[in-house]
Design a protein around this motif. Structure first.
Motif, mmCIF file in Angstrom:
data_model
loop_
_atom_site.group_PDB
_atom_site.id
_atom_site.type_symbol
_atom_site.label_atom_id
_atom_site.label_comp_id
_atom_site.label_asym_id
_atom_site.label_seq_id
_atom_site.Cartn_x
_atom_site.Cartn_y
_atom_site.Cartn_z
ATOM 1 N N PRO A 240 -1.430 8.713 2.834
ATOM 2 C CA PRO A 240 -2.567 9.145 3.341
ATOM 3 C C PRO A 240 -3.413 8.365 4.368
ATOM 4 C CG PRO A 240 -2.343 9.995 1.416
ATOM 5 C CD PRO A 240 -1.395 8.967 1.474
ATOM 6 N N HIS A 241 -3.647 6.903 3.679
ATOM 7 C CA HIS A 241 -4.193 5.897 4.480
ATOM 8 C C HIS A 241 -3.469 4.792 4.340
ATOM 9 C CE1 HIS A 241 -7.211 8.601 2.077
ATOM 10 N NE2 HIS A 241 -7.584 8.860 3.350
ATOM 11 N N THR A 242 -3.471 4.004 5.260
ATOM 12 C CA THR A 242 -2.840 2.881 5.241
ATOM 13 C C THR A 242 -3.121 2.127 3.917
ATOM 14 O OG1 THR A 242 -4.732 1.694 6.521
ATOM 15 C CG2 THR A 242 -2.727 2.175 7.845
ATOM 16 N N ASP A 243 -2.145 1.557 3.264
ATOM 17 C CA ASP A 243 -2.182 0.788 1.998
ATOM 18 C C ASP A 243 -1.934 1.766 0.985
ATOM 19 O OD1 ASP A 243 -4.747 1.867 0.963
ATOM 20 O OD2 ASP A 243 -5.793 -0.135 1.213
ATOM 21 N N ASP A 244 -1.914 2.954 0.779
ATOM 22 C CA ASP A 244 -1.548 3.617 -0.316
ATOM 23 C C ASP A 244 -0.124 3.597 -0.694
ATOM 24 O OD1 ASP A 244 -4.484 4.959 -0.573
ATOM 25 O OD2 ASP A 244 -3.920 6.367 1.047
ATOM 26 N N GLY A 245 0.647 3.707 0.320
ATOM 27 C CA GLY A 245 2.122 3.643 -0.074
ATOM 28 C C GLY A 245 2.394 2.118 -0.800
ATOM 29 N N GLU A 246 1.708 1.021 -0.220
ATOM 30 C CA GLU A 246 2.033 -0.235 -0.712
ATOM 31 C C GLU A 246 1.542 -0.364 -2.377
ATOM 32 O OE1 GLU A 246 0.979 0.289 2.166
ATOM 33 O OE2 GLU A 246 1.377 -1.159 3.552
ATOM 34 N N PHE A 247 0.430 0.139 -2.602
ATOM 35 C CA PHE A 247 -0.155 0.361 -3.995
ATOM 36 C C PHE A 247 0.574 1.198 -4.941
ATOM 37 C CE2 PHE A 247 -4.508 -0.825 -1.958
ATOM 38 C CZ PHE A 247 -4.727 -1.998 -2.636
ATOM 39 N N GLY A 248 1.060 2.437 -4.243
ATOM 40 C CA GLY A 248 1.896 3.262 -5.084
ATOM 41 C C GLY A 248 3.333 2.880 -5.308
ATOM 42 N N CYS A 249 3.818 2.482 -4.382
ATOM 43 C CA CYS A 249 5.373 2.240 -4.457
ATOM 44 C C CYS A 249 5.829 0.811 -3.634
ATOM 45 C CB CYS A 249 6.114 3.453 -4.312
ATOM 46 S SG CYS A 249 5.797 4.039 -2.444
#
Length: 211
Positions: A13-22
Protein backbone atom coordinates in the motif's frame (compact mmCIF):
# COMPACT_ATOMS: atom_id res chain seq x y z
CA UNK A 1 6.07 -24.24 -1.24
CA UNK A 2 8.24 -21.80 -3.19
CA UNK A 3 9.63 -24.48 -5.50
CA UNK A 4 8.88 -23.87 -9.16
CA UNK A 5 7.48 -20.37 -8.78
CA UNK A 6 8.27 -18.20 -11.80
CA UNK A 7 6.39 -14.96 -11.06
CA UNK A 8 5.70 -13.40 -7.66
CA UNK A 9 3.84 -10.15 -7.07
CA UNK A 10 4.19 -8.04 -3.93
CA UNK A 11 1.52 -5.43 -3.19
CA UNK A 12 2.63 -2.60 -0.90
CA UNK A 13 0.00 0.00 0.00
CA UNK A 14 2.82 2.37 0.90
CA UNK A 15 6.50 2.17 0.05
CA UNK A 16 8.27 0.01 2.66
CA UNK A 17 5.24 -2.15 3.57
CA UNK A 18 6.47 -4.95 1.32
CA UNK A 19 9.97 -4.88 2.79
CA UNK A 20 8.67 -5.03 6.36
CA UNK A 21 6.12 -7.74 5.55
CA UNK A 22 8.08 -10.06 3.28
CA UNK A 23 11.52 -8.60 2.55
CA UNK A 24 13.31 -11.82 3.43
CA UNK A 25 10.95 -13.88 1.31
CA UNK A 26 11.50 -11.57 -1.66
CA UNK A 27 15.27 -12.04 -1.30
CA UNK A 28 14.81 -15.81 -1.15
CA UNK A 29 12.56 -15.84 -4.22
CA UNK A 30 14.97 -13.72 -6.26
CA UNK A 31 17.76 -16.10 -5.29
CA UNK A 32 15.82 -19.04 -6.74
CA UNK A 33 15.39 -17.26 -10.08
CA UNK A 34 11.78 -16.21 -9.55
CA UNK A 35 10.76 -12.89 -11.11
CA UNK A 36 9.51 -10.64 -8.34
CA UNK A 37 7.43 -7.56 -9.13
CA UNK A 38 6.79 -4.93 -6.51
CA UNK A 39 3.87 -2.52 -6.76
CA UNK A 40 3.58 0.38 -4.29
CA UNK A 41 0.42 2.47 -4.34
CA UNK A 42 1.52 5.54 -2.38
CA UNK A 43 4.74 7.39 -1.59
CA UNK A 44 3.00 8.83 1.48
CA UNK A 45 4.21 12.37 0.88
CA UNK A 46 2.01 13.78 3.65
CA UNK A 47 3.55 11.40 6.19
CA UNK A 48 7.18 12.40 5.60
CA UNK A 49 9.07 13.99 8.49
CA UNK A 50 10.07 17.66 8.08
CA UNK A 51 13.11 18.26 5.91
CA UNK A 52 12.53 15.49 3.35
CA UNK A 53 11.71 16.21 -0.29
CA UNK A 54 8.24 15.11 -1.52
CA UNK A 55 9.72 12.40 -3.79
CA UNK A 56 11.90 10.92 -1.04
CA UNK A 57 10.05 7.64 -0.70
CA UNK A 58 9.90 7.13 -4.47
CA UNK A 59 13.70 7.20 -4.45
CA UNK A 60 14.08 5.15 -1.28
CA UNK A 61 11.85 2.32 -2.49
CA UNK A 62 14.02 1.92 -5.59
CA UNK A 63 17.13 1.69 -3.43
CA UNK A 64 15.44 -0.72 -1.02
CA UNK A 65 14.09 -3.13 -3.64
CA UNK A 66 17.48 -3.10 -5.38
CA UNK A 67 18.96 -4.41 -2.12
CA UNK A 68 16.60 -7.38 -2.46
CA UNK A 69 17.66 -8.03 -6.05
CA UNK A 70 14.56 -6.61 -7.74
CA UNK A 71 15.43 -4.69 -10.93
CA UNK A 72 13.98 -1.23 -11.51
CA UNK A 73 11.96 -2.61 -14.43
CA UNK A 74 10.01 -4.77 -11.93
CA UNK A 75 9.09 -1.86 -9.67
CA UNK A 76 5.90 0.18 -10.11
CA UNK A 77 5.23 3.17 -7.86
CA UNK A 78 1.87 4.93 -7.88
CA UNK A 79 1.14 8.17 -6.04
CA UNK A 80 -2.27 7.77 -4.41
CA UNK A 81 -2.78 10.06 -1.47
CA UNK A 82 -2.18 8.31 1.85
CA UNK A 83 -5.27 7.36 3.92
CA UNK A 84 -7.65 7.85 0.98
CA UNK A 85 -7.63 4.33 -0.49
CA UNK A 86 -11.22 3.45 0.49
CA UNK A 87 -12.43 6.27 -1.78
CA UNK A 88 -10.17 4.99 -4.59
CA UNK A 89 -11.26 1.37 -4.28
CA UNK A 90 -12.40 0.97 -7.89
CA UNK A 91 -9.25 2.59 -9.28
CA UNK A 92 -7.13 0.20 -7.23
CA UNK A 93 -9.14 -2.81 -8.33
CA UNK A 94 -8.74 -1.85 -11.98
CA UNK A 95 -4.96 -1.51 -11.55
CA UNK A 96 -4.85 -4.98 -9.96
CA UNK A 97 -7.05 -6.60 -12.60
CA UNK A 98 -4.79 -5.13 -15.30
CA UNK A 99 -1.80 -6.69 -13.50
CA UNK A 100 -3.50 -10.08 -13.52
CA UNK A 101 -4.34 -9.80 -17.21
CA UNK A 102 -0.82 -8.70 -18.09
CA UNK A 103 1.35 -10.89 -15.90
CA UNK A 104 -0.56 -13.78 -14.28
CA UNK A 105 1.59 -14.16 -11.13
CA UNK A 106 1.98 -17.58 -9.54
CA UNK A 107 1.77 -16.07 -6.06
CA UNK A 108 0.67 -12.73 -4.59
CA UNK A 109 1.87 -11.26 -1.30
CA UNK A 110 -0.40 -8.60 0.14
CA UNK A 111 -1.40 -7.12 3.51
CA UNK A 112 -3.60 -9.09 5.90
CA UNK A 113 -7.35 -8.50 5.89
CA UNK A 114 -7.01 -7.91 9.63
CA UNK A 115 -4.64 -4.97 9.15
CA UNK A 116 -6.32 -1.98 10.79
CA UNK A 117 -4.86 0.65 8.44
CA UNK A 118 -7.56 1.69 5.97
CA UNK A 119 -5.17 1.76 3.00
CA UNK A 120 -3.85 -1.71 3.82
CA UNK A 121 -7.36 -3.08 4.20
CA UNK A 122 -8.39 -1.75 0.80
CA UNK A 123 -5.42 -3.28 -1.02
CA UNK A 124 -6.01 -6.59 0.79
CA UNK A 125 -9.69 -6.70 -0.10
CA UNK A 126 -9.27 -5.72 -3.73
CA UNK A 127 -6.23 -7.99 -4.08
CA UNK A 128 -8.37 -10.96 -3.10
CA UNK A 129 -10.90 -10.03 -5.76
CA UNK A 130 -8.35 -9.45 -8.53
CA UNK A 131 -6.13 -12.49 -7.89
CA UNK A 132 -8.63 -15.10 -6.74
CA UNK A 133 -7.36 -17.55 -9.37
CA UNK A 134 -3.89 -17.85 -7.87
CA UNK A 135 -2.12 -18.30 -4.53
CA UNK A 136 -2.54 -15.35 -2.15
CA UNK A 137 -0.65 -14.90 1.11
CA UNK A 138 -1.19 -12.07 3.58
CA UNK A 139 1.99 -10.73 5.15
CA UNK A 140 2.35 -9.67 8.75
CA UNK A 141 2.58 -6.03 9.86
CA UNK A 142 2.56 -6.72 13.63
CA UNK A 143 1.87 -3.18 14.80
CA UNK A 144 -1.27 -3.05 12.61
CA UNK A 145 -2.58 -6.59 13.11
CA UNK A 146 -5.01 -7.10 15.99
CA UNK A 147 -5.81 -10.60 14.71
CA UNK A 148 -3.55 -12.78 12.56
CA UNK A 149 -3.64 -16.44 11.55
CA UNK A 150 -0.15 -17.96 11.43
CA UNK A 151 -0.86 -20.30 8.54
CA UNK A 152 2.34 -20.33 6.48
CA UNK A 153 5.95 -20.06 7.65
CA UNK A 154 8.57 -19.41 4.98
CA UNK A 155 12.03 -20.28 6.30
CA UNK A 156 14.89 -17.85 5.74
CA UNK A 157 18.65 -18.10 5.87
CA UNK A 158 20.70 -15.49 7.68
CA UNK A 159 21.67 -13.74 4.45
CA UNK A 160 17.99 -13.30 3.52
CA UNK A 161 17.38 -11.42 6.77
CA UNK A 162 20.54 -9.40 6.14
CA UNK A 163 19.11 -8.31 2.80
CA UNK A 164 15.81 -7.36 4.48
CA UNK A 165 17.65 -5.29 7.07
CA UNK A 166 19.70 -3.60 4.34
CA UNK A 167 16.52 -2.79 2.40
CA UNK A 168 14.80 -1.23 5.42
CA UNK A 169 17.95 0.77 6.15
CA UNK A 170 17.55 2.46 2.76
CA UNK A 171 14.47 4.24 4.10
CA UNK A 172 16.32 7.09 5.78
CA UNK A 173 13.04 8.97 6.12
CA UNK A 174 11.53 6.17 8.21
CA UNK A 175 14.36 5.39 10.61
CA UNK A 176 12.63 7.27 13.42
CA UNK A 177 9.96 4.57 13.57
CA UNK A 178 10.54 1.94 16.26
CA UNK A 179 9.70 -0.95 13.95
CA UNK A 180 12.54 0.05 11.61
CA UNK A 181 15.00 -0.95 14.33
CA UNK A 182 17.42 -3.58 13.07
CA UNK A 183 17.21 -5.70 16.22
CA UNK A 184 13.42 -5.76 16.04
CA UNK A 185 13.60 -7.17 12.49
CA UNK A 186 16.13 -9.82 13.51
CA UNK A 187 14.18 -10.77 16.64
CA UNK A 188 10.88 -11.11 14.80
CA UNK A 189 12.46 -13.37 12.16
CA UNK A 190 14.13 -15.41 14.90
CA UNK A 191 10.90 -15.86 16.87
CA UNK A 192 8.99 -17.03 13.80
CA UNK A 193 11.82 -19.39 12.87
CA UNK A 194 11.97 -20.85 16.37
CA UNK A 195 8.24 -21.59 16.25
CA UNK A 196 8.81 -24.03 13.36
CA UNK A 197 12.28 -25.28 14.30
CA UNK A 198 14.12 -23.08 11.82
CA UNK A 199 16.64 -20.34 12.44
CA UNK A 200 14.60 -17.56 10.81
CA UNK A 201 11.24 -17.24 9.06
CA UNK A 202 8.51 -14.88 7.92
CA UNK A 203 4.88 -15.71 8.54
CA UNK A 204 1.76 -15.31 6.39
CA UNK A 205 -1.97 -15.81 6.39
CA UNK A 206 -3.13 -18.22 3.69
CA UNK A 207 -6.02 -16.79 1.70
CA UNK A 208 -5.80 -19.04 -1.34
CA UNK A 209 -3.45 -21.87 -2.24
CA UNK A 210 -3.46 -22.98 -5.88
CA UNK A 211 -1.03 -25.74 -6.80
Amino acid sequence: MLHGLERALVLAPHTDDGEFGCGGTMARLVETGCEVRYVAFSIATRSLPPGFEPDTLAREVREATAELGIPDSHLTVHDLDVRTFPERRQDILELLVALWDEWRPDIVFQPSHHDVHQDHQTVAQEGLRAFKRTTILGYEIPWNNFDFSYGAYLALERHHVERKVAAVRRYASQQHRRYADEQYIWNLARVHGTNVNREFAEVFQVYRLVA
